[in-house]
Design a protein around this motif. Sequence first.
Motif, PDB file in Angstrom:
ATOM      1  N   ILE A   5      11.799   7.336 -11.365  1.00  0.00           N
ATOM      2  CA  ILE A   5      11.974   6.199 -10.464  1.00  0.00           C
ATOM      3  C   ILE A   5      11.010   6.362  -9.292  1.00  0.00           C
ATOM      4  O   ILE A   5      10.906   7.456  -8.723  1.00  0.00           O
ATOM      5  N   PRO A   6      10.277   5.292  -8.923  1.00  0.00           N
ATOM      6  CA  PRO A   6       9.280   5.402  -7.852  1.00  0.00           C
ATOM      7  C   PRO A   6       9.817   6.021  -6.560  1.00  0.00           C
ATOM      8  O   PRO A   6       9.142   6.849  -5.943  1.00  0.00           O
ATOM      9  N   GLU A   7      11.016   5.655  -6.156  1.00  0.00           N
ATOM     10  CA  GLU A   7      11.579   6.221  -4.923  1.00  0.00           C
ATOM     11  C   GLU A   7      11.753   7.737  -5.042  1.00  0.00           C
ATOM     12  O   GLU A   7      11.434   8.486  -4.112  1.00  0.00           O
ATOM     13  N   GLU A   8      12.223   8.197  -6.188  1.00  0.00           N
ATOM     14  CA  GLU A   8      12.391   9.637  -6.409  1.00  0.00           C
ATOM     15  C   GLU A   8      11.043  10.345  -6.429  1.00  0.00           C
ATOM     16  O   GLU A   8      10.900  11.447  -5.894  1.00  0.00           O
ATOM     17  N   PHE A   9      10.058   9.716  -7.059  1.00  0.00           N
ATOM     18  CA  PHE A   9       8.716  10.304  -7.104  1.00  0.00           C
ATOM     19  C   PHE A   9       8.133  10.404  -5.695  1.00  0.00           C
ATOM     20  O   PHE A   9       7.567  11.430  -5.321  1.00  0.00           O
ATOM     21  N   ALA A  10       8.301   9.363  -4.898  1.00  0.00           N
ATOM     22  CA  ALA A  10       7.800   9.379  -3.517  1.00  0.00           C
ATOM     23  C   ALA A  10       8.450  10.514  -2.724  1.00  0.00           C
ATOM     24  O   ALA A  10       7.782  11.198  -1.940  1.00  0.00           O
ATOM     25  N   GLN A  11       9.740  10.732  -2.935  1.00  0.00           N
ATOM     26  CA  GLN A  11      10.435  11.816  -2.224  1.00  0.00           C
ATOM     27  C   GLN A  11       9.953  13.190  -2.703  1.00  0.00           C
ATOM     28  O   GLN A  11       9.835  14.123  -1.903  1.00  0.00           O
ATOM     29  N   VAL A  27       7.258   7.993   4.221  1.00  0.00           N
ATOM     30  CA  VAL A  27       7.422   7.297   2.949  1.00  0.00           C
ATOM     31  C   VAL A  27       7.770   5.855   3.308  1.00  0.00           C
ATOM     32  O   VAL A  27       8.789   5.604   3.939  1.00  0.00           O
ATOM     33  N   ILE A  28       6.894   4.934   2.931  1.00  0.00           N
ATOM     34  CA  ILE A  28       7.056   3.533   3.320  1.00  0.00           C
ATOM     35  C   ILE A  28       7.348   2.691   2.082  1.00  0.00           C
ATOM     36  O   ILE A  28       6.555   2.662   1.139  1.00  0.00           O
ATOM     37  N   ASN A  29       8.469   2.001   2.116  1.00  0.00           N
ATOM     38  CA  ASN A  29       8.855   1.115   1.021  1.00  0.00           C
ATOM     39  C   ASN A  29       8.133  -0.223   1.238  1.00  0.00           C
ATOM     40  O   ASN A  29       8.447  -0.951   2.172  1.00  0.00           O
ATOM     41  N   VAL A  30       7.179  -0.529   0.368  1.00  0.00           N
ATOM     42  CA  VAL A  30       6.405  -1.769   0.484  1.00  0.00           C
ATOM     43  C   VAL A  30       6.705  -2.734  -0.668  1.00  0.00           C
ATOM     44  O   VAL A  30       5.963  -3.684  -0.894  1.00  0.00           O
ATOM     45  N   ASN A  38       5.090   0.221  -4.944  1.00  0.00           N
ATOM     46  CA  ASN A  38       6.435   0.161  -4.378  1.00  0.00           C
ATOM     47  C   ASN A  38       6.544   1.019  -3.121  1.00  0.00           C
ATOM     48  O   ASN A  38       7.311   0.711  -2.221  1.00  0.00           O
ATOM     49  N   TYR A  39       5.786   2.142  -3.112  1.00  0.00           N
ATOM     50  CA  TYR A  39       5.854   3.062  -1.981  1.00  0.00           C
ATOM     51  C   TYR A  39       4.464   3.544  -1.608  1.00  0.00           C
ATOM     52  O   TYR A  39       3.623   3.764  -2.480  1.00  0.00           O
ATOM     53  N   ASP A 109       6.748  -3.672   9.286  1.00  0.00           N
ATOM     54  CA  ASP A 109       7.997  -4.339   8.960  1.00  0.00           C
ATOM     55  C   ASP A 109       8.703  -3.754   7.744  1.00  0.00           C
ATOM     56  O   ASP A 109       9.743  -4.237   7.322  1.00  0.00           O
ATOM     57  N   SER A 110       8.139  -2.686   7.196  1.00  0.00           N
ATOM     58  CA  SER A 110       8.702  -2.048   6.009  1.00  0.00           C
ATOM     59  C   SER A 110       9.698  -0.957   6.387  1.00  0.00           C
ATOM     60  O   SER A 110       9.688  -0.446   7.508  1.00  0.00           O
ATOM     61  N   GLU A 111      10.514  -0.593   5.421  1.00  0.00           N
ATOM     62  CA  GLU A 111      11.453   0.511   5.597  1.00  0.00           C
ATOM     63  C   GLU A 111      10.681   1.822   5.522  1.00  0.00           C
ATOM     64  O   GLU A 111       9.957   2.082   4.565  1.00  0.00           O
ATOM     65  N   VAL A 112      10.819   2.665   6.557  1.00  0.00           N
ATOM     66  CA  VAL A 112      10.086   3.928   6.646  1.00  0.00           C
ATOM     67  C   VAL A 112      11.062   5.083   6.622  1.00  0.00           C
ATOM     68  O   VAL A 112      12.063   5.077   7.333  1.00  0.00           O
TER      69      VAL A 112
END
Length: 114
Positions: A5-11, A27-30, A38-39, A109-112
Amino acid sequence: MIFIIPEEFAQKIKEWIDNKNGFDIEVINVTEMTSIANYFVIASGSSERQVKAIADNIEYEAKELEIFPKGIEGQREGRWILLDYYDVIIHIFHAEERGFYSLEKLWKDSEVSR
């Protein structure tokens, strides 16, 4: 290739950067702002050698998971290295370039996650 999952990979990338003493890791969710990824993971190194070592470590660790980049830019100079893993794009900056380009402002404006 292993699906992750992209979020897990980013972490995971954040951890790998931290293991090489990278700093100012974000880590910025775009996902909602662009279709290119995605990140974004943005981090700094204090020297060209450290920037290269961080990028090399990411490449090594991802390869261990059978995840390979679509593209890599800037390795020769070591001032700003971009690693494109499709859903996750990593920017490793020399601290001087990080301040100059200030990519975070483009995605303010993204979640960081820090």
